[in-house]
Motif scaffolding. Structure first.
Motif, mmCIF file in Angstrom:
data_model
loop_
_atom_site.group_PDB
_atom_site.id
_atom_site.type_symbol
_atom_site.label_atom_id
_atom_site.label_comp_id
_atom_site.label_asym_id
_atom_site.label_seq_id
_atom_site.Cartn_x
_atom_site.Cartn_y
_atom_site.Cartn_z
ATOM 1 N N THR A 250 2.670 1.658 -4.800
ATOM 2 C CA THR A 250 4.099 1.919 -4.649
ATOM 3 C C THR A 250 4.792 0.735 -3.989
ATOM 4 O O THR A 250 5.842 0.281 -4.463
ATOM 5 N N ILE A 251 4.206 0.234 -2.933
ATOM 6 C CA ILE A 251 4.797 -0.914 -2.232
ATOM 7 C C ILE A 251 4.856 -2.126 -3.154
ATOM 8 O O ILE A 251 5.896 -2.792 -3.254
ATOM 9 N N THR A 252 3.775 -2.395 -3.847
ATOM 10 C CA THR A 252 3.728 -3.542 -4.760
ATOM 11 C C THR A 252 4.791 -3.415 -5.846
ATOM 12 O O THR A 252 5.507 -4.368 -6.145
ATOM 13 N N ASN B 259 15.338 0.226 1.721
ATOM 14 C CA ASN B 259 15.965 1.256 0.880
ATOM 15 C C ASN B 259 15.234 1.430 -0.446
ATOM 16 O O ASN B 259 15.169 2.536 -0.985
ATOM 17 N N GLU B 260 14.677 0.353 -0.953
ATOM 18 C CA GLU B 260 13.912 0.419 -2.206
ATOM 19 C C GLU B 260 12.628 1.243 -2.024
ATOM 20 O O GLU B 260 12.190 1.942 -2.932
ATOM 21 N N LEU B 261 12.055 1.173 -0.825
ATOM 22 C CA LEU B 261 10.808 1.899 -0.557
ATOM 23 C C LEU B 261 11.038 3.392 -0.320
ATOM 24 O O LEU B 261 10.114 4.187 -0.449
ATOM 25 N N LEU B 262 12.251 3.768 0.031
ATOM 26 C CA LEU B 262 12.547 5.178 0.257
ATOM 27 C C LEU B 262 12.732 5.860 -1.096
ATOM 28 O O LEU B 262 13.661 5.577 -1.824
ATOM 29 N N ALA C 19 2.497 1.038 6.465
ATOM 30 C CA ALA C 19 1.090 0.699 6.273
ATOM 31 C C ALA C 19 0.315 1.798 5.528
ATOM 32 O O ALA C 19 -0.637 1.496 4.814
ATOM 33 N N LEU C 20 0.724 3.033 5.682
ATOM 34 C CA LEU C 20 -0.001 4.126 5.030
ATOM 35 C C LEU C 20 0.580 4.517 3.672
ATOM 36 O O LEU C 20 0.087 5.435 3.029
ATOM 37 N N TYR C 21 1.633 3.836 3.261
ATOM 38 C CA TYR C 21 2.175 4.049 1.921
ATOM 39 C C TYR C 21 1.137 3.610 0.890
ATOM 40 O O TYR C 21 0.313 2.738 1.158
#
Length: 141
Positions: free
Chosen positions: A18-20, A54-57, A12-14
């Protein structure tokens, strides 16, 4: 919510951008046309949740990545070490260390700082390194 439920990690705090961007990459990979299709797919395919996780890391790491920051840190560590007794542990935690280059960099700074202080017996130094990405932690640098 699917990520949090599946992985136990809250993004939630990312940064939203970046998430999009990372979700858009997964959508393109599967050749979906919109978020709804991907949302349905991820609900029906739990392994995709792991792929998105894994994509978000973001595994961006290297030794002494920000030279100015590490130089500043060295001075701070040296100052803190001055006040430690030889029998006291000096612990440093490097969070989000990816494959560990930053943790090794901090360890080098600590050794240099202890050597510069020229104490007969320096404190016991302990460096802890953690990351959400188990595969990155298993990488030997």
């Amino acid at each position: 919510m699917l990520l949090r439920t599946h992985t136990g990690n809250d993004f939630a705090l990312y940064k939203k951008s970046t998430i999009t961007r990372r979700i858009d990459r997964r959508i393109a990979y599967h050749q979906f046309t919109d978020y709804a299709q991907y949302a349905n797919y991820i609900k029906d395919n739990p392994e995709e949740t792991g792929n998105l996780f894994n994509e978000l890391l973001i595994g961006v790491t290297k030794f002494f990545r920000d030279a100015a920051a590490f130089e500043s840190l060295k001075h701070i560590l040296k100052e803190l070490l001055k006040h430690k007794k030889a029998d006291e542990p000096f612990r440093v935690w490097v969070a989000g260390c990816s494959t560990g280059e930053e943790a090794y960099s901090v360890a080098v700074l600590l050794v240099e700082a202890v050597n510069e202080l020229k104490q007969k017996i320096g404190p016991k130094i302990q460096v802890y390194a953690t990351d959400l990405d188990a595969e990155a932690l298993n990488t030997h640098v």
